[in-house]
Design a protein around this motif. Structure first.
Motif, PDB file in Angstrom:
ATOM      1  N   MET A 161       5.826  10.478  -8.833  1.00 27.35           N
ATOM      2  CA  MET A 161       5.934   9.157  -8.236  1.00 27.35           C
ATOM      3  C   MET A 161       5.393   9.156  -6.802  1.00 27.35           C
ATOM      4  SD  MET A 161       9.321   6.764  -7.837  1.00 27.35           S
ATOM      5  CE  MET A 161       9.993   7.712  -6.473  1.00 27.35           C
ATOM      6  N   ILE A 162       5.676  10.227  -6.058  1.00 32.44           N
ATOM      7  CA  ILE A 162       5.199  10.358  -4.679  1.00 32.44           C
ATOM      8  C   ILE A 162       3.671  10.306  -4.623  1.00 32.44           C
ATOM      9  CG2 ILE A 162       4.898  12.062  -2.826  1.00 32.44           C
ATOM     10  CD1 ILE A 162       7.475  10.810  -2.430  1.00 32.44           C
ATOM     11  N   GLU A 163       3.021  10.893  -5.617  1.00 32.84           N
ATOM     12  CA  GLU A 163       1.559  10.929  -5.646  1.00 32.84           C
ATOM     13  C   GLU A 163       0.943   9.536  -5.675  1.00 32.84           C
ATOM     14  OE1 GLU A 163       0.368  13.300  -8.919  1.00 32.84           O
ATOM     15  OE2 GLU A 163       1.224  15.168  -8.115  1.00 32.84           O
ATOM     16  N   ASN A 164       1.705   8.555  -6.142  1.00 30.58           N
ATOM     17  CA  ASN A 164       1.189   7.192  -6.226  1.00 30.58           C
ATOM     18  C   ASN A 164       1.148   6.496  -4.868  1.00 30.58           C
ATOM     19  OD1 ASN A 164       0.900   7.354  -9.030  1.00 30.58           O
ATOM     20  ND2 ASN A 164       3.037   6.766  -9.360  1.00 30.58           N
ATOM     21  N   TYR A 165       1.775   7.132  -3.874  1.00 34.99           N
ATOM     22  CA  TYR A 165       1.815   6.529  -2.542  1.00 34.99           C
ATOM     23  C   TYR A 165       1.081   7.466  -1.595  1.00 34.99           C
ATOM     24  CZ  TYR A 165       5.264   3.627  -4.796  1.00 34.99           C
ATOM     25  OH  TYR A 165       5.882   2.762  -5.667  1.00 34.99           O
TER      26      TYR A 165
END
Length: 453
Positions: free
Chosen positions: A50-54
Motif C-alpha cells: 500500500m505504501i508503494e502507491n504513495y
C-alpha cells in the motif's frame, strides 16, 4: 587485612528513565512523521504494498511483528494513506508535538581515594541478598539462560568480562528528532552515553571487584536510548528483538505515563499517540510472553501512588500541558498484568522515598535518599554517608558509581528470574517462573524480596 586503594567517582544517578513521544515535524514543513498501527490481521507485505502507491511516503522505522510503523510524507499523501480503514487501525496524523527529556539528575565529585578491604563493605544490598556472599547464584555449564537489557547499551567493563552475549543498537541515525549527531544508526554502535544500561548489567552479572547477584550471567543488550532519550517505538522494537533472540528474561527499567484512549490537543483535535503506544506495548508484551520470555519492569522514581488516579493525572498533565483526557493514565510498561513490576526498598526494608508505590508485584533493594534530605548534601558527601543507603554500581567509563532507583531493583529481580529458569528448567515457561519468583517473598504481606535461599 590488605587494603586496596581504589579511585571511585561518586555519581548520584536517578536510574529509572523515561521515554519521549514520537509524532513530530521534520525540518521540512512539508514533511511529517507519524505513527501508524495496522489491524492485527494485516501482514507486513500488505502494508508495504500500500505504501508503494504513495510516492511521497516512506517507512522510516518499523516493528512489523506487531504492525507498528513510523511513516514520513506530505500531509496530503499521509491523509490518503491513513484513510484505508481496512488496513490502518489508528494513526497520529494531526497530533501535538511533545518531546520528553530523559529524567536524569547527576552530582559528581571526582577521584576520591578510599580504602576498600572487600566488596561486602560497600555493597550492602548484594551482601544482604546473598547472605554475605554465601548464596551467590551460580551458573551450570550446560545452560544458556540470558537476560535482555532494553536500555542505553552496555559498555565493556572489567567486571563484565564475557557477560555480553548479543549487542544490538536500535537507535536510528540522528536519534531523537534527528538532533543527536553521534547516532549513526549502525546496529553495532553500542556506546552507553547515559551509563544506565551498564549499571543494570552490573547489578545482574558483575564478577570482579564488584559483584552482581548472578556473576557471569549472559546479557543480551538492546540499545534504545541514545545520548539523550528514546522514542517509544525503539523500546517496543527492543522487546520484539529480545523475544526473537530467545531471551529468557526481558528487563525494562524505564517508564512512561500514557493514556489508554484518545487525548484532545490544545486545538480541540483528537491526539491518538498515547492510544497507539498503549496498544503497541500490549502487543509487544503479548508477543514476548508467547515466545517464552518473562518481562521484569521497574515502577518508576516519581514517588507516586499509582492507585491515585488524580495524582497520576496531575503528573501526566505537567509533562503534557497541551493535552487533556478523561481516560485513566497508566505507568507503562509496569501497569500491564503480564509483567513483573518491581519497586524499591531501602536498607531498613522500607519503601524508598523516591519509589512509586501501591503497584509493585515485588520490592527489593534500590537505595534511598532520606538521610541526605535530613543532613544536607555537603555533610552527606564529606562523611561518606551515601555508603549507608545508596547502591554501588558500574560506571560506563570502567569505574564505579553510587546510584539509587527502582531500575536497580528490577535488575536484581531479573537476575533471580534467570536463576529460577535455569534451576527448574523453566525455559519458555514464564508463568511458572513468575509464580516461583513470587513464592520467594515467603508470603510477606509487603512483597519484600530480602534474601536468596
Amino acid at each position: 587485612m590488605k587494603k586496596i586503594v581504589y579511585s571511585l567517582i561518586i555519581l548520584l544517578f536517578l536510574v529509572t528513565i523515561s521515554i519521549s513521544t514520537a509524532s513530530k515535524v521534520h525540518a521540512s514543513e512539508d514533511k511529517l512523521t507519524i505513527y501508524v498501527l495496522t489491524k492485527k490481521n494485516v501482514q507486513d507485505n500488505v502494508f508495504k504494498k500500500m505504501i508503494e502507491n504513495y510516492t511521497r511516503t516512506d517507512v522510516v522505522y518499523e516493528v512489523p511483528e506487531i504492525g507498528l510503523y513510523q511513516v514520513t510524507g506530505s500531509q496530503e499523501e499521509l491523509k490518503k494513506l491513513v484513510s484505508h480503514n481496512n488496513i490502518v487501525k489508528n494513526h497520529t496524523l494531526n497530533t501535538t508535538k511533545n518531546s520528553h527529556k530523559t529524567l536524569v539528575n547527576a552530582q559528581t565529585t571526582n577521584n576520591q581515594n578510599i580504602n576498600i578491604p572487600k566488596w561486602q563493605d560497600l555493597q550492602w544490598d548484594i551482601s544482604r541478598l546473598t547472605s554475605n556472599g554465601e548464596n551467590f547464584i551460580t551458573k551450570s555449564n550446560n545452560n544458556n539462560t540470558t537476560v535482555a537489557i532494553i536500555d542505553s547499551g552496555v559498555n565493556n567493563h572489567p567486571d563484565l568480562k564475557e557477560a555480553l552475549n548479543i549487542s544490538k543498537n536500535l537507535v536510528p541515525k540522528g536519534g531523537n528528532n534527528g538532533q543527536e549527531e553521534l547516532e549513526t544508526g549502525d546496529i553495532s554502535f553500542h556506546s552507553d552515553f547515559l551509563g544506565h544500561g551498564t549499571m543494570l548489567a552490573g547489578q545482574m552479572a558483575s564478577n570482579g571487584f564488584s559483584k552482581g547477584l548472578y556473576p557471569g550471567l549472559k546479557i543480551n543488550s538492546y540499545r534504545v536510548f541514545g545520548s539523550e532519550s528514546a522514542e517509544s517505538i525503539w523500546v517496543i522494537k527492543g522487546i520484539i528483538e529480545a523475544a526473537k533472540d530467545d531471551s529468557d528474561v526481558i528487563n525494562l527499567s524505564l517508564i512512561e505515563y500514557i493514556s489508554r484512549g484518545d487525548n484532545i490537543n490544545e486545538h480541540g483535535q483528537i491526539d491518538s499517540t498515547d492510544k497507539i503506544k498503549y496498544e503497541a506495548y500490549e502487543r509487544a508484551i503479548n508477543y514476548a510472553k508467547s515466545n517464552g520470555s518473562i518481562l521484569v519492569t521497574s515502577i518508576g522514581n516519581q514517588s507516586l501512588n499509582l492507585k491515585d488516579k488524580t495524582q497520576i493525572y496531575k503528573y501526566w498533565k505537567d509533562i503534557n500541558p497541551s493535552l487533556s483526557t478523561n481516560r485513566k493514565i497508566y505507568a507503562v510498561p509496569a501497569s500491564f498484568k503480564d509483567v513483573v513490576s518491581v519497586g524499591s526498598i531501602n536498607h531498613e526494608n522500607i519503601i524508598s522515598n523516591f519509589s512509586n508505590y501501591n503497584s509493585a508485584d515485588i520490592y527489593t533493594y534500590g537505595g534511598d535518599n532520606r538521610l541526605v534530605d535530613s543532613i544536607g548534601s555537603e555533610e552527606y558527601i564529606s562523611n561518606r554517608m551515601f555508603e549507608k543507603e545508596w547502591i554501588l554500581a558500574l560506571s560506563p567509563q570502567g569505574g564505579y558509581t553510587y546510584s539509587f532507583g527502582t531500575s536497580l531493583s528490577a535488575a536484581k529481580v531479573s537476575a533471580i528470574a534467570a536463576a529460577i529458569i535455569e534451576k527448574n528448567n523453566y525455559k519458555d515457561k514464564p508463568d511458572l517462573t513468575e509464580r516461583a519468583l513470587y513464592n520467594m517473598t515467603n508470603g510477606n504481606k509487603d512483597k519484600l524480596l530480602l534474601e536468596l535461599q
